[in-house]
Design a protein around this motif. Structure first.
Motif, PDB file in Angstrom:
ATOM      1  N   GLY A  76     -15.354 -73.444  15.585  1.00 52.12           N
ATOM      2  CA  GLY A  76     -15.045 -73.472  14.159  1.00 52.12           C
ATOM      3  C   GLY A  76     -14.953 -72.086  13.578  1.00 52.12           C
ATOM      4  N   PRO A  77     -15.107 -72.001  12.258  1.00 53.96           N
ATOM      5  CA  PRO A  77     -14.906 -70.718  11.577  1.00 53.96           C
ATOM      6  C   PRO A  77     -16.027 -69.712  11.808  1.00 53.96           C
ATOM      7  N   GLY A  78     -17.180 -70.186  12.298  1.00 54.65           N
ATOM      8  CA  GLY A  78     -18.310 -69.276  12.470  1.00 54.65           C
ATOM      9  C   GLY A  78     -18.951 -68.916  11.137  1.00 54.65           C
ATOM     10  N   ILE A  79     -20.047 -68.182  11.222  1.00 59.76           N
ATOM     11  CA  ILE A  79     -20.770 -67.751  10.015  1.00 59.76           C
ATOM     12  C   ILE A  79     -20.728 -66.224   9.972  1.00 59.76           C
ATOM     13  N   ALA A  80     -20.132 -65.688   8.898  1.00 57.43           N
ATOM     14  CA  ALA A  80     -19.961 -64.229   8.812  1.00 57.43           C
ATOM     15  C   ALA A  80     -21.306 -63.531   8.606  1.00 57.43           C
ATOM     16  N   ASP A  81     -22.132 -64.088   7.737  1.00 54.78           N
ATOM     17  CA  ASP A  81     -23.405 -63.448   7.398  1.00 54.78           C
ATOM     18  C   ASP A  81     -24.517 -64.498   7.495  1.00 54.78           C
ATOM     19  N   LEU A 118     -36.019 -71.181  15.709  1.00 55.33           N
ATOM     20  CA  LEU A 118     -34.602 -71.358  15.372  1.00 55.33           C
ATOM     21  C   LEU A 118     -33.825 -70.108  15.773  1.00 55.33           C
ATOM     22  N   ASP A 119     -32.733 -70.337  16.499  1.00 54.88           N
ATOM     23  CA  ASP A 119     -31.914 -69.214  16.928  1.00 54.88           C
ATOM     24  C   ASP A 119     -30.450 -69.553  16.637  1.00 54.88           C
ATOM     25  N   ILE A 120     -29.813 -68.749  15.802  1.00 52.93           N
ATOM     26  CA  ILE A 120     -28.414 -69.007  15.440  1.00 52.93           C
ATOM     27  C   ILE A 120     -27.553 -67.843  15.927  1.00 52.93           C
ATOM     28  N   LYS A 121     -26.522 -68.189  16.676  1.00 50.12           N
ATOM     29  CA  LYS A 121     -25.567 -67.172  17.114  1.00 50.12           C
ATOM     30  C   LYS A 121     -24.184 -67.617  16.654  1.00 50.12           C
ATOM     31  N   SER A 122     -23.425 -66.685  16.104  1.00 52.53           N
ATOM     32  CA  SER A 122     -22.130 -67.091  15.580  1.00 52.53           C
ATOM     33  C   SER A 122     -21.094 -65.996  15.764  1.00 52.53           C
ATOM     34  N   VAL A 123     -19.878 -66.423  16.069  1.00 55.27           N
ATOM     35  CA  VAL A 123     -18.749 -65.500  16.156  1.00 55.27           C
ATOM     36  C   VAL A 123     -17.684 -66.015  15.201  1.00 55.27           C
ATOM     37  N   VAL A 124     -17.298 -65.166  14.246  1.00 54.78           N
ATOM     38  CA  VAL A 124     -16.314 -65.573  13.237  1.00 54.78           C
ATOM     39  C   VAL A 124     -14.998 -65.964  13.925  1.00 54.78           C
ATOM     40  N   ASN A 125     -14.449 -67.062  13.459  1.00 51.83           N
ATOM     41  CA  ASN A 125     -13.209 -67.632  13.997  1.00 51.83           C
ATOM     42  C   ASN A 125     -13.330 -68.159  15.426  1.00 51.83           C
TER      43      ASN A 125
END
Lengths: 138, 112
Positions: A76-81, A118-125
């Motif tokens: 998905g779009p990911g989380i920028a911040d 809790l561990d969140i990893k995200s890459v935008v787009n």
């Protein structure tokens, strides 16, 4: 023990069904009801996040003698911040989603309160991976 | 106190899930924000809301709520009603608004 569920993005009619399946299994396995209550809140919010924001996702729940680990991984779009997303009241949900009573910016805070790690990893787009761990004792 | 015991005072009309009318009530929760209910409602509470779509039932089921009361004569969506029947969690409509419905429920619970 490991369980896998697919989550379809945008399909609100099925939102919560994976969490509901996990809840049934945990009940059958006689997991402490207080743990089940917490896990269910965290799982549901993570599932709804995929439905509301992503194209698709997968939930993997691993049950060990001392803990439950759930990984929700989406495309998905990911989380920028991520820090901003963790703030209560912050949301990027669409007006349609908000009209349904979602998108109040309480999902991630709910997850944080209802798991021990809790561990969140995200890459935008590209996508987001949320790993939630809850321990049975303490 | 069971769900059926609040029908008269809250002017409720059962719309679905009538097989759950003997569920025990532990209290009430009023909110139209789903994550608020998910995070803070407790087992056995009556959820008073204006939201009538199917996701309400997913939450009511996961949280093991006693019933859903739809205010201002809202009707459950068709799939909401079907889920209510499957889960045996009653969905009831009231002509009252959320303030009035909550007040009456609180009075009933205080009287025991």
């Amino acid at each position: 023990m490991e369980f896998h569920y697919h989550i379809e993005g945008g399909d609100f009619s099925r939102a919560g069904s994976a969490s509901s399946e996990v809840k049934k299994i945990l009940k059958q396995l006689n997991v402490d009801p207080r743990v089940i209550k917490r896990v269910v809140v965290a799982l549901y919010e993570a599932e709804v996040n995929v439905v509301a924001h992503a194209h698709e996702g997968n939930m993997t729940v691993t049950l060990d003698p001392g803990s439950i680990e759930a990984v929700v991984e989406d495309k998905g779009p990911g989380i920028a911040d991520i820090d901003l997303a963790m703030q209560e009241g912050y949301s990027t949900a669409s007006p349609r989603v908000r009209e349904m009573g979602f998108g109040a910016g309480m999902g991630l805070p709910n997850i944080k309160k209802n798991c021990d790690r809790l561990d969140i990893k995200s890459v935008v787009n590209a996508g987001t991976t949320v790993k939630m761990t809850t321990f049975f004792t303490g | 106190m069971q769900v059926k015991d609040i029908i008269q005072a809250l002017q409720l009309t059962p719309r679905a899930g009538a097989n759950g009318l003997d569920r025990e009530i532990s209290g009430g929760y009023v909110s139209d924000l789903l994550s608020d209910v998910m995070g803070h409602a407790r087992e056995g509470q009556v959820w008073i809301t204006i939201q009538a779509h199917k996701n309400v039932m997913a939450i009511a089921s996961l949280k093991e709520l006693a019933a859903v009361v739809l205010v201002r004569d809202r009707l459950p969506d068709e799939d909401t009603a079907a889920a209510a029947n499957d889960e045996s969690i009653p969905v009831l409509s009231t002509p009252l608004d959320a303030f009035e419905a909550s007040g009456r429920l609180r009075d009933l619970l205080r009287e025991g």
